[in-house]
Motif scaffolding. Structure first.
Motif, short mmCIF file in Angstrom:
data_model
loop_
_atom_site.label_atom_id
_atom_site.label_comp_id
_atom_site.label_asym_id
_atom_site.label_seq_id
_atom_site.Cartn_x
_atom_site.Cartn_y
_atom_site.Cartn_z
N ASP A 136 40.18 50.58 33.39
CA ASP A 136 41.55 50.69 32.94
C ASP A 136 42.08 49.34 32.51
O ASP A 136 41.86 48.32 33.16
N LEU A 137 42.81 49.33 31.39
CA LEU A 137 43.39 48.10 30.87
C LEU A 137 44.87 48.33 30.66
O LEU A 137 45.28 49.31 30.04
N ARG A 138 45.70 47.45 31.20
CA ARG A 138 47.14 47.59 31.06
C ARG A 138 47.57 47.33 29.63
O ARG A 138 47.01 46.50 28.93
N LEU A 139 48.59 48.07 29.19
CA LEU A 139 49.17 47.82 27.89
C LEU A 139 49.96 46.52 27.96
O LEU A 139 50.76 46.34 28.87
N PRO A 140 49.72 45.57 27.05
CA PRO A 140 50.45 44.29 27.09
C PRO A 140 51.95 44.50 27.08
O PRO A 140 52.46 45.35 26.34
N PRO A 141 52.70 43.75 27.89
CA PRO A 141 54.16 43.90 27.93
C PRO A 141 54.79 43.70 26.55
O PRO A 141 54.42 42.80 25.81
N GLY A 142 55.74 44.57 26.23
CA GLY A 142 56.46 44.44 24.98
C GLY A 142 55.73 44.96 23.75
O GLY A 142 56.26 44.89 22.64
N LEU A 143 54.53 45.47 23.95
CA LEU A 143 53.74 45.96 22.81
C LEU A 143 53.86 47.48 22.71
O LEU A 143 53.50 48.20 23.63
N ASN A 144 54.38 47.96 21.60
CA ASN A 144 54.48 49.40 21.34
C ASN A 144 53.52 49.75 20.22
O ASN A 144 53.64 49.22 19.11
N ARG A 179 50.94 58.01 20.99
CA ARG A 179 51.49 56.73 21.45
C ARG A 179 50.64 56.18 22.60
O ARG A 179 50.19 56.93 23.46
N PHE A 180 50.44 54.89 22.60
CA PHE A 180 49.60 54.25 23.62
C PHE A 180 50.41 54.00 24.88
O PHE A 180 51.49 53.41 24.83
N THR A 181 49.88 54.42 26.00
CA THR A 181 50.51 54.16 27.29
C THR A 181 49.64 53.27 28.17
O THR A 181 49.99 52.95 29.29
N ARG A 182 48.47 52.89 27.64
CA ARG A 182 47.55 52.03 28.35
C ARG A 182 46.85 51.13 27.33
O ARG A 182 47.00 51.33 26.12
N GLY A 183 46.13 50.15 27.80
CA GLY A 183 45.53 49.17 26.92
C GLY A 183 44.20 49.57 26.32
O GLY A 183 43.77 48.98 25.33
N ASN A 184 43.52 50.56 26.90
CA ASN A 184 42.27 51.05 26.30
C ASN A 184 42.41 52.55 26.09
O ASN A 184 42.68 53.30 27.02
N LEU A 197 47.35 38.90 31.06
CA LEU A 197 46.04 39.52 31.25
C LEU A 197 45.15 38.65 32.12
O LEU A 197 44.56 39.10 33.09
N LEU A 198 45.07 37.37 31.77
CA LEU A 198 44.14 36.50 32.46
C LEU A 198 44.56 36.22 33.89
O LEU A 198 43.72 36.07 34.77
N GLU A 199 45.87 36.16 34.15
CA GLU A 199 46.33 35.89 35.51
C GLU A 199 45.91 37.01 36.46
O GLU A 199 45.61 36.77 37.62
N GLU A 200 45.88 38.24 35.97
CA GLU A 200 45.61 39.37 36.84
C GLU A 200 44.18 39.85 36.79
O GLU A 200 43.73 40.56 37.68
N GLU A 201 43.42 39.45 35.74
CA GLU A 201 42.09 40.02 35.59
C GLU A 201 41.00 38.96 35.47
O GLU A 201 39.91 39.25 34.99
N LEU A 202 41.28 37.73 35.91
CA LEU A 202 40.26 36.69 35.82
C LEU A 202 39.03 37.08 36.61
O LEU A 202 39.11 37.53 37.74
N VAL A 203 37.87 36.90 35.98
CA VAL A 203 36.64 37.24 36.65
C VAL A 203 36.32 36.19 37.70
O VAL A 203 36.71 35.03 37.58
N GLU A 204 35.63 36.58 38.74
CA GLU A 204 35.20 35.64 39.77
C GLU A 204 34.08 34.79 39.19
O GLU A 204 33.02 35.28 38.83
#
Length: 248
Positions: A145-153, A169-174, A120-127
């Motif tokens: 939009d928030l990505r669903l964490p990898p491996g999380l069902n 079922r969740f297909t996204r993080g929010n 999450l932090l690598e791709e969404e770090l705030v400026e």
């Protein structure tokens, strides 16, 4: 050691995440600070966040329009996980995961990934101030939009109400819960159109937030504005009760 960050849920830079360092203060302001927000309702140096005595402490720096925590105007406050901070037109939520929880999660997995927050932090770090190379980067383009964490069902099952038996079922993080809309559309007439949101940042970092609903949102039977969720917890919306399930 707790891993923590602020999620900007409304206002300037909505959708971005600000990592927190226990060894350094975070100054929030319109013209000066570590987190600079383009919001005319925010003072030049508005508020300061620091880790002290085992918890995150927020202090208003004599701002013109004040600082609110969970809807209450405050000068100083000790923040709980999921606390909502309002400065001007900007709202931020404090998200925390402990090292013990992360270690326990990794131990349960046969092929442990990197720490849950890394993706999450690598791709969404705030400026942040002092990082001009991030100007105009992908981080600035991230919206709600928030990505669903990898491996999380994850899924919610409706266990009471008109939609009993339905599984979402969740297909996204929010995921938005609402009356006939959102990722969890309910038939319940007592649910607001945009009633609540569930945000998933990791297996042990799942949060429920009420979106200003008419009849409120309930966590394990208790009315809340924000709460941290765990597998098996119930979410109440109107006359509907849902149960959160997490699988590997």
């Amino acid at each position: 050691m707790p891993r923590a960050f602020l999620k900007i849920v409304a206002g300037a830079k909505q959708g971005l995440n600000v990592p927190l360092n226990e060894d350094a203060e975070l100054l929030i302001g319109r013209s000066k600070g570590d987190l600079i927000l383009d919001d005319t309702m925010i003072s030049g140096q508005h508020a300061k966040l620091k880790f002290k005595d085992g918890a995150w402490q927020l202090r208003d720096l004599g701002s013109t329009n004040g600082t609110m925590v969970d809807g209450r105007l405050t000068r100083e406050a000790t923040l709980r996980p999921g606390a909502e901070i309002t400065v001007g037109n900007t709202r931020l939520v404090l998200l925390i995961s402990t090292e013990e929880e992360t270690a326990a999660d990794l131990a349960e997995q046969p092929n442990p990934p990197h720490a849950e927050l890394a993706w999450l932090l690598e791709e969404e770090l705030v400026e942040l101030k002092g990082s001009p190379e991030r100007t105009g980067s992908a981080a600035d383009a991230i919206g709600q939009d928030l990505r669903l964490p990898p491996g999380l069902n994850a899924l919610v099952e409706v266990v009471a109400g008109q939609d009993t038996g339905k599984v979402f079922r969740f297909t996204r993080g929010n995921v938005v819960v609402g009356r006939k809309m959102g990722e969890i559309p309910l038939s319940d007439p007592e649910a607001s159109r945009r009633h609540a949101v569930i945000e998933l940042f990791g297996r042990e970092m799942i949060f429920l937030r009420d979106l200003g609903s008419t009849n409120g949102t309930f966590h394990n039977g208790r009315k809340v504005s924000a709460a941290r969720l765990r597998a098996g917890d119930t979410i109440g919306v109107g006359k509907t009760v849902m149960r959160l399930n997490i699988t590997l």
